[in-house]
Design an enzyme around this catalytic site. Sequence first.
Site, PDB file in Angstrom:
ATOM      1  N   ARG A  13       0.843  -1.212   0.000  1.00  0.00           N
ATOM      2  CA  ARG A  13       0.000   0.000   0.000  1.00  0.00           C
ATOM      3  C   ARG A  13       0.869   1.249   0.000  1.00  0.00           C
ATOM      4  O   ARG A  13       0.670   2.182  -0.789  1.00  0.00           O
ATOM      5  CB  ARG A  13      -0.910  -0.035   1.243  1.00  0.00           C
ATOM      6  CG  ARG A  13      -1.881   1.118   1.398  1.00  0.00           C
ATOM      7  CD  ARG A  13      -1.348   2.321   2.138  1.00  0.00           C
ATOM      8  NE  ARG A  13      -0.565   2.000   3.301  1.00  0.00           N
ATOM      9  CZ  ARG A  13       0.195   2.870   3.945  1.00  0.00           C
ATOM     10  NH1 ARG A  13       0.294   4.120   3.515  1.00  0.00           N
ATOM     11  NH2 ARG A  13       0.896   2.517   4.998  1.00  0.00           N
ATOM     12  N   HIS A 209      11.603   5.356   6.529  1.00  0.00           N
ATOM     13  CA  HIS A 209      11.848   5.636   5.118  1.00  0.00           C
ATOM     14  C   HIS A 209      13.340   5.919   5.000  1.00  0.00           C
ATOM     15  O   HIS A 209      13.951   6.454   5.919  1.00  0.00           O
ATOM     16  CB  HIS A 209      11.017   6.824   4.639  1.00  0.00           C
ATOM     17  CG  HIS A 209       9.562   6.494   4.479  1.00  0.00           C
ATOM     18  ND1 HIS A 209       8.732   7.179   3.624  1.00  0.00           N
ATOM     19  CD2 HIS A 209       8.786   5.555   5.054  1.00  0.00           C
ATOM     20  CE1 HIS A 209       7.503   6.670   3.686  1.00  0.00           C
ATOM     21  NE2 HIS A 209       7.525   5.687   4.560  1.00  0.00           N
ATOM     22  N   CYS A 240       5.565   8.872   1.180  1.00  0.00           N
ATOM     23  CA  CYS A 240       4.291   9.508   1.527  1.00  0.00           C
ATOM     24  C   CYS A 240       4.046  10.740   0.656  1.00  0.00           C
ATOM     25  O   CYS A 240       4.734  11.751   0.814  1.00  0.00           O
ATOM     26  CB  CYS A 240       4.274   9.901   3.005  1.00  0.00           C
ATOM     27  SG  CYS A 240       2.698  10.660   3.465  1.00  0.00           S
ATOM     28  N   ASN A 250      10.530   3.672   0.978  1.00  0.00           N
ATOM     29  CA  ASN A 250      10.460   2.847   2.167  1.00  0.00           C
ATOM     30  C   ASN A 250      11.772   2.107   2.382  1.00  0.00           C
ATOM     31  O   ASN A 250      12.622   2.034   1.501  1.00  0.00           O
ATOM     32  CB  ASN A 250       9.322   1.833   2.022  1.00  0.00           C
ATOM     33  CG  ASN A 250       7.968   2.473   2.215  1.00  0.00           C
ATOM     34  OD1 ASN A 250       7.583   2.778   3.330  1.00  0.00           O
ATOM     35  ND2 ASN A 250       7.251   2.695   1.129  1.00  0.00           N
TER      36      ASN A 250
END
Length: 288
Positions: A13, A209, A240, A250
Amino acid sequence: MSQKAIKLIECPRDAMQGIHDFIPTDLKAAYINLLLQVGFDTIDFGSFVSPKAIPQLKDTKEVLAQLDLSNTKSKLLAIVANLRGAENAMLFPEISYVGFPFSISETFQQRNTNSSIKDSLTTVEQMLELCDRHQKTAVIYLSMGFGNPYGDIYNTDIVAQWASALVERGTKILSLSDTTGVSAPEKIKELLPLLVSSFPQTEIGLHLHSTPDTRNEKIEAAYLSGCRRFDSALKGFGGCPMAADDLTGNLATEGLIDYLTQKGEVLNLNMDKWRQAMLLSAEVFQGM
């Protein structure tokens, strides 16, 4: 090797949400179905948020309908940004975890969930109540947990204060989140042991991250500080889109797997399915 079992949370996601070109629903589902066979503890698979905010994830319900959960040990996690999203997530018994980004930066909380920190604390209270009623577990992300790019006041005491407020309200899983990649090994070594020792009944995780060149030092700092719950995404895709114009990816799952394996951790992963997911990712993330 650690005494506590490692929990790996794979985050397709988070990897997908900032991609501009829409990834077909069938392709998303095929990719997540492969990840479900690898053996991760949890798959962060989708979110119940406004399609205007995150158009890439407007098909979360349709993706969920295509997931094969008949032969997987992995549990599903969906992200929400408000009470309405949480109520939607409650409708699906297949979802075990519901995540909420609680930012300790006022600016980012407004940007990310269109509400203040104070209002978001009320949302967390209502969400915890909902989860209890529907046999789900809330995962609260302590977003901007390592600082913020907006000039909002930040220090270790603020992190501890909000962590305490969330735990007092019944949070069972707290994930310290570095939304923009500003964490450093020194800060990880300071914050993580503090949270682990302060809240022994709460599961403390890390959602980092990172750029590839700082990945290993962050993983090592986290592991040596007692972290046993890691969020990551294959090849480090993602970031994000609500935080900054430049996405910081990430933590790359393959780097995490390599490090933990070298430390003697038995991860019980199906590496054949993992390699298949790596291959399919080229099609899923071709716009990256």
